[in-house]
Design a protein around this motif. Sequence first.
Motif, PDB file in Angstrom:
ATOM      1  N   ALA A 228       0.830  -1.193   0.000  1.00 25.23           N
ATOM      2  CA  ALA A 228       0.000   0.000   0.000  1.00 25.23           C
ATOM      3  C   ALA A 228       0.871   1.252   0.000  1.00 25.23           C
ATOM      4  O   ALA A 228       2.045   1.221   0.343  1.00 25.23           O
ATOM      5  CB  ALA A 228      -0.904  -0.009   1.231  1.00 25.23           C
ATOM      6  N   VAL A 229       0.273   2.364  -0.397  1.00 25.01           N
ATOM      7  CA  VAL A 229       0.951   3.660  -0.396  1.00 25.01           C
ATOM      8  C   VAL A 229       0.363   4.492   0.720  1.00 25.01           C
ATOM      9  O   VAL A 229      -0.855   4.667   0.819  1.00 25.01           O
ATOM     10  CB  VAL A 229       0.802   4.371  -1.752  1.00 25.01           C
ATOM     11  N   LEU A 230       1.229   5.016   1.611  1.00 24.95           N
ATOM     12  CA  LEU A 230       0.777   5.812   2.747  1.00 24.95           C
ATOM     13  C   LEU A 230       0.463   7.234   2.304  1.00 24.95           C
ATOM     14  O   LEU A 230       0.906   7.706   1.255  1.00 24.95           O
ATOM     15  CB  LEU A 230       1.862   5.822   3.828  1.00 24.95           C
ATOM     16  N   GLN A 231      -0.301   7.914   3.114  1.00 21.09           N
ATOM     17  CA  GLN A 231      -0.691   9.270   2.808  1.00 21.09           C
ATOM     18  C   GLN A 231       0.437  10.241   3.120  1.00 21.09           C
ATOM     19  O   GLN A 231       0.233  11.253   3.608  1.00 21.09           O
ATOM     20  CB  GLN A 231      -1.934   9.670   3.654  1.00 21.09           C
ATOM     21  N   GLY A 232       1.545  10.082   2.934  1.00 27.32           N
ATOM     22  CA  GLY A 232       2.665  10.947   3.278  1.00 27.32           C
ATOM     23  C   GLY A 232       3.836  10.117   3.761  1.00 27.32           C
ATOM     24  O   GLY A 232       3.717   8.915   3.957  1.00 27.32           O
ATOM     25  N   GLU A 233       4.948  10.760   3.898  1.00 26.36           N
ATOM     26  CA  GLU A 233       6.146  10.057   4.320  1.00 26.36           C
ATOM     27  C   GLU A 233       6.378  10.257   5.802  1.00 26.36           C
ATOM     28  O   GLU A 233       6.165  11.341   6.340  1.00 26.36           O
ATOM     29  CB  GLU A 233       7.362  10.558   3.530  1.00 26.36           C
ATOM     30  N   GLY A 234       6.777   9.166   6.455  1.00 25.53           N
ATOM     31  CA  GLY A 234       7.031   9.238   7.887  1.00 25.53           C
ATOM     32  C   GLY A 234       8.373   8.620   8.221  1.00 25.53           C
ATOM     33  O   GLY A 234       8.869   7.759   7.510  1.00 25.53           O
ATOM     34  N   THR A 235       8.952   9.077   9.332  1.00 22.80           N
ATOM     35  CA  THR A 235      10.236   8.544   9.782  1.00 22.80           C
ATOM     36  C   THR A 235       9.994   7.277  10.592  1.00 22.80           C
ATOM     37  O   THR A 235       9.024   7.193  11.356  1.00 22.80           O
ATOM     38  CB  THR A 235      10.965   9.574  10.655  1.00 22.80           C
ATOM     39  N   LEU A 236      10.857   6.294  10.414  1.00 19.85           N
ATOM     40  CA  LEU A 236      10.720   5.033  11.138  1.00 19.85           C
ATOM     41  C   LEU A 236      10.882   5.272  12.641  1.00 19.85           C
ATOM     42  O   LEU A 236      11.876   5.842  13.092  1.00 19.85           O
ATOM     43  CB  LEU A 236      11.763   4.046  10.639  1.00 19.85           C
ATOM     44  N   ASN A 237       9.887   4.834  13.399  1.00 18.38           N
ATOM     45  CA  ASN A 237       9.925   4.917  14.861  1.00 18.38           C
ATOM     46  C   ASN A 237       9.883   3.498  15.406  1.00 18.38           C
ATOM     47  O   ASN A 237       8.822   2.892  15.518  1.00 18.38           O
ATOM     48  CB  ASN A 237       8.743   5.734  15.382  1.00 18.38           C
ATOM     49  N   LEU A 238      11.058   2.956  15.710  1.00 22.15           N
ATOM     50  CA  LEU A 238      11.131   1.553  16.101  1.00 22.15           C
ATOM     51  C   LEU A 238      10.450   1.280  17.436  1.00 22.15           C
ATOM     52  O   LEU A 238       9.919   0.185  17.650  1.00 22.15           O
ATOM     53  CB  LEU A 238      12.596   1.117  16.173  1.00 22.15           C
ATOM     54  N   GLN A 239      10.441   2.278  18.368  1.00 18.64           N
ATOM     55  CA  GLN A 239       9.776   2.044  19.652  1.00 18.64           C
ATOM     56  C   GLN A 239       8.284   1.767  19.442  1.00 18.64           C
ATOM     57  O   GLN A 239       7.716   0.867  20.065  1.00 18.64           O
ATOM     58  CB  GLN A 239       9.961   3.246  20.587  1.00 18.64           C
TER      59      GLN A 239
END
Length: 839
Positions: A228-239
């Motif tokens: 799927a394609v997300l509605q914007g780009e986000g930074t990976l938050n591993l927590q």
Amino acid sequence: MFKNVLFQVHWFLGITAGTVLALMGLTGATLSFEDELLRALNPGFAAVATQHADGQQALPLSTLVDTLGASSDTPLQRLRVDATGQRPSVARFEGGRDNWVYFDPYTGESFSALRGQAFFDFMEDLHRRLVAGERGQLVTGICTIFLLVFVLSGIYLRWPRQWWNWRSWFAVEWKHRGRSFLWSLHSVIGTWVLPVYLLIVLTGLWWSFDWYRDGLTRVLGGERETPAVLQGEGTLNLQRVQATLYALPGVREGYIDLRLPARGDRPLTVRVMSATSTHHDRAHDVLQLDPSSGALLEQRAYGSLDAGGKVLTSMFALHSGSFFGLPGRLIVMLSSLMMVLFFVTGWMLYLDRRAKKRAVRASRVDLPALDVTGDAGGPAWLVSFASQSGQAEQLAWRAAGQLQAAGMRVQVQPLARLDVATLQQTERALFVVSTFGDGEAPDSARVFERKVLAQAQALPGLGYAMLALGDRQYARFCGFARRVETWLGEQGAAALFPCVEVDGDDARALQRWQQHLVALTGIEALEADASPSALQEWSLVERVLLNPGSQGGAIWQITLQPPPGTGWQAGDILQVAPREGDAHVQAVLHAAGVDADAWVHVDGATVRVDDAAALRVLPDATQVQAVHDAVHWLDELPRLPPREYSIASCAADGTVQLVVRLVYDAAGRAGLGSGWLAHHAPVAGPVHARVRRNAGFHRHADAPPMILIGNGTGIAGLRSLLREAHAAGHHGHWLLFGERQQACDALYADELRDWQAQRHLSRVDLAWSRDGETRLYVQDLLRAASAELRHWIADGACLYVCGSLQGMAQGVDDVLRETLGEDALDALLAEGRYRRDVY
């Protein structure tokens, strides 16, 4: 016919693609317990399972990524954490395997490398791609398809007559010997592993071809994964990601495979498995997570999938057998190893069959020419045989020689060519009949069983004797021979003496057969190893290169002057005694420490050592040990067998011409026969040879128009027939011939053009397999001219085929059967209008 073609396909693929399949089987078996072996070789890896069993907690994903990332300058692509210790935990950073880091998920300690991992990586590359990249992967994929051909053709070829008897399917005949044991081992164990091989093929193709993967996905109701394609780009938050994952029961203590997206607008794909999962070791749940919030976007649990979905998810587990647990892995591993067994036994059966065919040819040579229309009084004897391995044919020819030595007229025919009409016209007959397997007819005799034994026809005037060959370890011992004997009795034929049944190579039974023949003929049996007519000294007149510049091997025309009084017919064979080249002889004698100029007494004559050695099969000079007794050493070395060549000239020419392709062995030495004739034999020097009568390839007695078909050096036999027909004034023939390139390989082109101009050849069709993008072969010419072929045959033409058996002769036979039909071609064989000289 279909079964014969299928058999040819089966053995040909077995000795070619079988090599790759044996390698794939061996490497696949090696990979079966990779994880277990790596744990045994690496104490640090093995300690992970111990910590899991002690109930310790693996480090959080965020901690592991920070710890492992500190030692790498490239971004992380994938993180696999197996807290159970069943598989190595690994962090894959960009840049290939050199940037992969194996680690302990409980301590974060990284391993510089796992001992043995490089070996298993190489085994996997060899198994999947033959260490040859995409080309190797294509080869392994094609060979996997060939494995399916092996499985299906093998089960058809071995289908037992008593198919309802479980023993005939699954019991190896351990008490058998030789070929029978090899056949039992090959076919029965092949039946054992057949379901496993089907599973291996149907799953293995998943990694070989996209079209297969897409097709199987559609058939099983699955869909290709499209992230799927997300509605914007986000930074990976591993927590946040790990919080979502650890909320799933048993996942932190189990297996997590985190695959980071290449783009920021794509979700995070994670494969997880609970430590308490009761499914197989690849039964993963697949999750789609938002990388920045950790929100669960999609979850596809293995347990909720339908049957098709589970199969698609479990492709590797099915291929390796782990889908069925430890027993499944063991079965797949052993079955993979069996590919080596099939390769070895298949080759042994192939070599045994070739050896028996050579023995049959030798038995024919050992007899003087049989006269079908001799002047001896009394009715002619018919000697007929049905042979699977060649033994029956050898015994039949030996019996025919014994009858002829008693002054009786004899004709020898295979059982396949007999019909009721022939039997009705025969007063005395000997039948030498072999039984194949458990009571079955040899392949060549099935047409006789189908057409002759199925009809009733009175034979009150026939007196016969039967020699039956079989194996008592089969329940239907001599079954086919007994069916033939029963049928003869029902038609009113009378046995001259009781049937002699031979179990394997029972010498006493064969002796009884000979005693009966002695009583019939008054002549003792011909010795089994009686020497053929003596070799004579011929003179090499000249040799001419016929195809300068050819891509193939050089083809030489060898002209020999025969001794006075030597005669031959077109279609006959010249047997030439080869000699080792002088350079090789001298090298071997020097290495052995033997004086080449010394005189020794061997083979009943006093000769020089180098002359005696040149007539023997010599070892490689690098493998020769010191020789202390030259005579004993020479006696131990086998003599070189004669080489056979189709004669390319007719008796009216006065000289014998041969067409010889020069071949080389793996060491770069010229072949024994071709090297002797084309290189080593001195012009005007002696060549020892003899003519072997080849009545099966002589011109038909009625001299009908000939359709001559051949390729390569097969032009020799066809040319001799054409020259003899031209000398006799019989014109109007059709030649179909194939070679590589017209510019270099147009053998006897001027002669053929002259014959066309004289209408001696009314039609010539030529195929050049290396000219142009499309390869054209003789059988293609024949298929294209099928209407003309039927017209010629209807007008009484006779077919002659000379050249290579594999490829050309088999392809021509297939086209003839397609065009004329099975029955019509069988009739041509019986009438002597379809004759072959193939090798």
